[in-house]
Motif scaffolding. Structure first.
Motif, PDB file in Angstrom:
ATOM      1  N   LEU A   1      -0.867   7.945  -2.329  1.00  0.00           N
ATOM      2  CA  LEU A   1      -1.542   7.045  -1.409  1.00  0.00           C
ATOM      3  C   LEU A   1      -2.387   6.109  -2.253  1.00  0.00           C
ATOM      4  O   LEU A   1      -3.290   6.549  -2.964  1.00  0.00           O
ATOM      5  CB  LEU A   1      -2.442   7.812  -0.434  1.00  0.00           C
ATOM      6  CG  LEU A   1      -3.269   6.936   0.506  1.00  0.00           C
ATOM      7  CD1 LEU A   1      -2.364   6.219   1.501  1.00  0.00           C
ATOM      8  CD2 LEU A   1      -4.316   7.765   1.226  1.00  0.00           C
ATOM      9  N   SER A   2      -2.066   4.821  -2.205  1.00  0.00           N
ATOM     10  CA  SER A   2      -2.826   3.855  -2.993  1.00  0.00           C
ATOM     11  C   SER A   2      -4.172   3.595  -2.329  1.00  0.00           C
ATOM     12  O   SER A   2      -4.375   3.893  -1.158  1.00  0.00           O
ATOM     13  CB  SER A   2      -2.042   2.552  -3.166  1.00  0.00           C
ATOM     14  OG  SER A   2      -1.814   1.945  -1.914  1.00  0.00           O
TER      15      SER A   2
ATOM     16  N   ALA B   1       2.848  -8.174  -0.367  1.00  0.00           N
ATOM     17  CA  ALA B   1       3.100  -6.833   0.154  1.00  0.00           C
ATOM     18  C   ALA B   1       3.723  -5.956  -0.909  1.00  0.00           C
ATOM     19  O   ALA B   1       3.407  -4.779  -1.033  1.00  0.00           O
ATOM     20  CB  ALA B   1       4.013  -6.917   1.383  1.00  0.00           C
TER      21      ALA B   1
ATOM     22  N   ASP C   1      -5.387   1.026  -1.244  1.00  0.00           N
ATOM     23  CA  ASP C   1      -5.335   0.114  -0.100  1.00  0.00           C
ATOM     24  C   ASP C   1      -4.598   0.707   1.105  1.00  0.00           C
ATOM     25  O   ASP C   1      -4.369   0.034   2.081  1.00  0.00           O
ATOM     26  CB  ASP C   1      -4.721  -1.228  -0.511  1.00  0.00           C
ATOM     27  CG  ASP C   1      -3.258  -1.110  -0.890  1.00  0.00           C
ATOM     28  OD1 ASP C   1      -2.696   0.002  -0.845  1.00  0.00           O
ATOM     29  OD2 ASP C   1      -2.660  -2.139  -1.241  1.00  0.00           O
ATOM     30  N   GLY C   2      -4.207   1.992   1.015  1.00  0.00           N
ATOM     31  CA  GLY C   2      -3.627   2.661   2.166  1.00  0.00           C
ATOM     32  C   GLY C   2      -2.118   2.750   2.212  1.00  0.00           C
ATOM     33  O   GLY C   2      -1.582   3.363   3.131  1.00  0.00           O
ATOM     34  N   HIS C   3      -1.406   2.178   1.261  1.00  0.00           N
ATOM     35  CA  HIS C   3       0.048   2.262   1.249  1.00  0.00           C
ATOM     36  C   HIS C   3       0.503   3.562   0.596  1.00  0.00           C
ATOM     37  O   HIS C   3      -0.062   3.989  -0.413  1.00  0.00           O
ATOM     38  CB  HIS C   3       0.659   1.075   0.491  1.00  0.00           C
ATOM     39  CG  HIS C   3       0.488  -0.221   1.194  1.00  0.00           C
ATOM     40  ND1 HIS C   3      -0.473  -1.134   0.840  1.00  0.00           N
ATOM     41  CD2 HIS C   3       1.150  -0.753   2.247  1.00  0.00           C
ATOM     42  CE1 HIS C   3      -0.391  -2.175   1.633  1.00  0.00           C
ATOM     43  NE2 HIS C   3       0.577  -1.969   2.502  1.00  0.00           N
ATOM     44  N   VAL C   4       1.545   4.170   1.157  1.00  0.00           N
ATOM     45  CA  VAL C   4       2.109   5.394   0.598  1.00  0.00           C
ATOM     46  C   VAL C   4       3.427   5.062  -0.084  1.00  0.00           C
ATOM     47  O   VAL C   4       4.261   4.347   0.470  1.00  0.00           O
ATOM     48  CB  VAL C   4       2.359   6.448   1.701  1.00  0.00           C
ATOM     49  CG1 VAL C   4       3.037   7.682   1.124  1.00  0.00           C
ATOM     50  CG2 VAL C   4       1.063   6.817   2.392  1.00  0.00           C
ATOM     51  N   THR C   5       3.583   5.560  -1.311  1.00  0.00           N
ATOM     52  CA  THR C   5       4.849   5.436  -2.017  1.00  0.00           C
ATOM     53  C   THR C   5       5.287   6.830  -2.436  1.00  0.00           C
ATOM     54  O   THR C   5       4.487   7.770  -2.458  1.00  0.00           O
ATOM     55  CB  THR C   5       4.727   4.528  -3.262  1.00  0.00           C
ATOM     56  OG1 THR C   5       3.691   5.023  -4.112  1.00  0.00           O
ATOM     57  CG2 THR C   5       4.428   3.091  -2.873  1.00  0.00           C
TER      58      THR C   5
ATOM     59  N   HIS D   1       4.394  11.800  -4.368  1.00  0.00           N
ATOM     60  CA  HIS D   1       3.962  10.853  -3.333  1.00  0.00           C
ATOM     61  C   HIS D   1       2.541  10.444  -3.684  1.00  0.00           C
ATOM     62  O   HIS D   1       1.776  11.226  -4.244  1.00  0.00           O
ATOM     63  CB  HIS D   1       4.049  11.448  -1.921  1.00  0.00           C
ATOM     64  CG  HIS D   1       3.112  12.592  -1.698  1.00  0.00           C
ATOM     65  ND1 HIS D   1       3.455  13.891  -2.019  1.00  0.00           N
ATOM     66  CD2 HIS D   1       1.852  12.640  -1.202  1.00  0.00           C
ATOM     67  CE1 HIS D   1       2.439  14.686  -1.722  1.00  0.00           C
ATOM     68  NE2 HIS D   1       1.452  13.949  -1.226  1.00  0.00           N
TER      69      HIS D   1
ATOM     70  N   HIS E   1       3.063   1.717  -7.575  1.00  0.00           N
ATOM     71  CA  HIS E   1       4.359   2.039  -8.162  1.00  0.00           C
ATOM     72  C   HIS E   1       4.162   2.882  -9.409  1.00  0.00           C
ATOM     73  O   HIS E   1       3.248   2.635 -10.192  1.00  0.00           O
ATOM     74  CB  HIS E   1       5.123   0.757  -8.519  1.00  0.00           C
ATOM     75  CG  HIS E   1       5.419  -0.095  -7.325  1.00  0.00           C
ATOM     76  ND1 HIS E   1       6.404   0.207  -6.410  1.00  0.00           N
ATOM     77  CD2 HIS E   1       4.827  -1.224  -6.871  1.00  0.00           C
ATOM     78  CE1 HIS E   1       6.421  -0.702  -5.467  1.00  0.00           C
ATOM     79  NE2 HIS E   1       5.471  -1.584  -5.709  1.00  0.00           N
TER      80      HIS E   1
ATOM     81  N   ALA F   1       1.165  -4.631  -3.364  1.00  0.00           N
ATOM     82  CA  ALA F   1       0.094  -3.812  -2.823  1.00  0.00           C
ATOM     83  C   ALA F   1       0.391  -2.322  -2.873  1.00  0.00           C
ATOM     84  O   ALA F   1      -0.424  -1.538  -2.438  1.00  0.00           O
ATOM     85  CB  ALA F   1      -0.172  -4.234  -1.380  1.00  0.00           C
ATOM     86  N   HIS F   2       1.515  -1.904  -3.391  1.00  0.00           N
ATOM     87  CA  HIS F   2       1.878  -0.500  -3.442  1.00  0.00           C
ATOM     88  C   HIS F   2       1.624   0.072  -4.833  1.00  0.00           C
ATOM     89  O   HIS F   2       1.721  -0.632  -5.826  1.00  0.00           O
ATOM     90  CB  HIS F   2       3.350  -0.327  -3.086  1.00  0.00           C
ATOM     91  CG  HIS F   2       3.669  -0.709  -1.672  1.00  0.00           C
ATOM     92  ND1 HIS F   2       3.477  -1.968  -1.180  1.00  0.00           N
ATOM     93  CD2 HIS F   2       4.169   0.012  -0.655  1.00  0.00           C
ATOM     94  CE1 HIS F   2       3.849  -2.001   0.093  1.00  0.00           C
ATOM     95  NE2 HIS F   2       4.260  -0.817   0.429  1.00  0.00           N
TER      96      HIS F   2
END
Length: 119
Positions: A102-103, A19, A105-109, A100, A25, A22-23
């Protein structure tokens, strides 16, 4: 019983590790800390591919002024590099970039960093 506890802890650790990987960074940016010339764009390098239409930045400068930015796009050869044009050349001073992403794979950082333009 000990073996079952070990397997469960190993699976939990692997799940957390996957997990975290998967972001998207932020690895580096241009300009980084100090720019001797006003940048015409920001270049944000991420750990994985990002979706430019759902990613972006806000650049705040001296006296809390916000610099207008253009539409984010990807570098032609790398979907991990987000390029954001700056519509107005920043003058001397310290700037904060709030980003901000959006990767793929759908993760937001999100996060922020600062850079300084020297005269």
């Amino acid at each position: 019983m000990l073996r079952k506890a070990f397997v469960l802890s190993l699976l939990t650790w692997l799940g957390v590790a996957n997990a975290a990987q998967a972001h998207a960074h932020l690895l580096s940016s241009v300009p980084a800390d100090v720019a001797s010339a006003p940048p015409s764009a920001l270049r944000l390098n991420f750990s994985e591919g990002v979706e430019p239409k759902l990613s972006g930045v806000t650049v705040t400068g001296p006296a809390n002024t916000t610099l207008p930015t253009g539409t984010p796009s990807l570098a032609k050869d790398d979907d991990k590099v987000l390029i954001v044009p700056i519509a107005q050349a920043p003058g001397a001073g310290t700037y904060t970039v709030n980003w901000h992403a959006l990767s793929k794979d759908g993760h937001v950082t999100h996060g922020s960093y600062m850079f300084k333009v020297t005269p």
